[in-house]
Design an enzyme around this catalytic site. Structure first.
Site, short mmCIF file in Angstrom:
data_model
loop_
_atom_site.label_atom_id
_atom_site.label_comp_id
_atom_site.label_asym_id
_atom_site.label_seq_id
_atom_site.Cartn_x
_atom_site.Cartn_y
_atom_site.Cartn_z
N ASP A 1 128.64 9.01 115.83
CA ASP A 1 129.55 8.84 116.97
C ASP A 1 130.20 10.13 117.43
O ASP A 1 130.73 10.20 118.53
CB ASP A 1 130.64 7.82 116.62
CG ASP A 1 130.06 6.44 116.45
OD1 ASP A 1 129.18 6.09 117.24
OD2 ASP A 1 130.47 5.73 115.51
N HIS B 1 132.00 8.85 106.81
CA HIS B 1 131.08 7.71 106.79
C HIS B 1 131.08 7.14 105.38
O HIS B 1 131.19 7.89 104.41
CB HIS B 1 129.67 8.18 107.17
CG HIS B 1 128.76 7.07 107.54
ND1 HIS B 1 128.09 6.32 106.60
CD2 HIS B 1 128.44 6.55 108.75
CE1 HIS B 1 127.38 5.41 107.22
NE2 HIS B 1 127.58 5.52 108.53
#
Ligand code: COA
Length: 390
Positions: free
Chosen positions: A327, A273
């Protein structure tokens, strides 16, 4: 100033992907990526996941404060009143190819909504608060209906009309499946909506703001955000995670799969991320929910493979701060609820629209049209050669 000097100056402030460059001031949410902490309007995400609902969280994001009981009831009533979509929108969706990805359908139908709910093209400073509220309610209320209607019509089924006695999450599940969800299913979907509702500045939120900065209408702006979210580096990663888990197939295969990817310098979906350098707190919340579900209906192979990938990657990627993001686990939860893989990202959009709109509202009346610069790498003073001499 000499061209080379201009170029040097631009390069000194160039940050690919705008990494670390603030593009707006915002009071909507805060993230600390080093420790994995996320707050909406000052309230941490764990507290909201424990105590709030998606409707209340949306109110908080849009208006900056938690609603009173009366304010929440009025907001919920307005959302319910605007769930229905016009038959022309349904007819339009019927003409989409059956193979259309639900995100493409959602992007197109949200853009089309703008034609049905014209937005005054005045300077934003003069916009009535009521107009802004109407837009927010309309979009938050209609996205689940658009997603569920498309999901049914592509299979040749009729869309199911929304029910006013159900919550936002329960009504979405009902419109999708024709069944009322069990209380745990409703709660899981509701929490999934809460944790996906907002996440500071990111590609899709920035897309909303860039488009809206030209005073384009909000339906166009949200449609652009949906397009941005659809990519595999953003919301689309949750679909890729499930494909990866299917490909791995067994817990034993996880190690060779991971090593192969690392050797080839390929990315593993659902890991890494831009902001989080530790496990994404939303992933932790989703795992907690998943456990509640598997306590009731048993564990499955998806989760065991995902845990194995997470464990194995700790000593390599984890050390570099590349850890599971939201996710990585959201798709596993949705699959366990029986939701088709290609609806995972549209569900993300159903939730994130509240965050996009909160940022849109915040920018109204004070934003400046986005007009970044570039570093020109082309030629100067090139000759124009007549066509017969080229
Ligand atoms: N698997 C393996 N390596 C990864 C990785 C992953 N999922 N994510 C990042 N890396 C590595 C890159 O290869 C790069 O290594 P290098 O420095 O040796 O070249 C380094 O980490 C930095 O990656 P980069 O892509 O430049 O970081 P970013 O901040 O621009 O990108 C993401 C962030 C999310 C786009 C990226 O981590 C990614 O593509 N993840 C997979 C897709 C995903 O899950 N997206 C959903 C995000 S919520």
């Amino acid at each position: 100033m000499a061209d080379s000097q201009k170029r040097e100056e631009s390069i000194s402030c160039f940050s690919p992907g705008l990494a670390g460059i603030p593009v707006a001031e915002s009071a909507v949410s805060f993230v600390d990526g080093q420790v994995g902490h996320l707050e909406y309007r000052g309230i941490d995400i764990e507290t909201l996941a424990e105590n709030s609902t998606f409707e209340e969280t949306s109110y908080l994001l849009l208006y900056g404060e938690l609603p009173t009981a009366e304010q929440l009831e009025a907001f919920e009533t307005r959302l319910k009143r605007h769930r229905r979509i016009k038959f022309r929108i349904r007819d339009m969706m019927k003409s989409f190819p059956e193979s259309a990805h639900p995100m493409d359908s959602l992007q197109a139908t949200v853009a089309a909504l703008g034609m049905f709910y014209p937005y005054p093209r005045t300077l934003v400073g003069t916009l009535a608060q009521a107009t802004v509220d109407d837009v927010c309610v309309n979009l938050i209320a209609k996205l689940p209906t658009l997603v569920a209607a498309h999901a049914r019509m592509r299979r040749g089924d009729d869309p199911i009309a929304p029910r006013d006695d159900l919550s936002h999450a329960a009504n979405f599940y009902y419109m999708l499946t024709g069944d009322e969800p069990y209380p745990l299913t409703e709660r899981i979907l509701d929490v999934a909506f809460i944790v996906h509702a907002e996440h500071t500045m990111n590609a899709s939120t920035f897309s909303t703001l860039v488009v809206a900065s030209s005073l384009a209408d909000p339906y166009t702006s949200i449609s652009a955000a949906i397009g941005s979210l659809s990519g595999p580096l953003h919301g689309g990663a949750n679909e890729d995670v499930l494909q990866m888990l299917d490909e791995i197939g067994t817990v034993k295969n996880a190690e060779s799969y991971l090593n192969g990817k690392l050797e080839r310098k390929e990315k593993i979906s659902g890991l890494g991320h831009r902001v989080y350098k530790t496990r994404d707190p939303r992933a932790t919340l989703l795992v907690k929910l998943y456990k509640q579900l598997t306590d009731k209906i048993g564990s499955d192979i998806d989760y065991r493979i995902a845990r194995q990938i997470e464990k194995l990657s700790e000593s390599t990627l984890g050390k570099k701060g590349i850890c599971p993001n939201v996710d990585f686990y959201s798709g596993i939860v949705y699959r366990k609820l029986g939701i088709p893989t290609d609806l995972f990202t549209p569900i993300f959009a159903i939730a994130r629209v509240s965050g996009w709109l909160a940022h849109w509202k915040e920018q109204l009346g004070q934003g400046r049209i986005y007009r970044p610069s570039q570093i020109y790498t082309g030629k100067f003073d090139a000759p124009y050669t007549p066509i017969d001499k080229r």
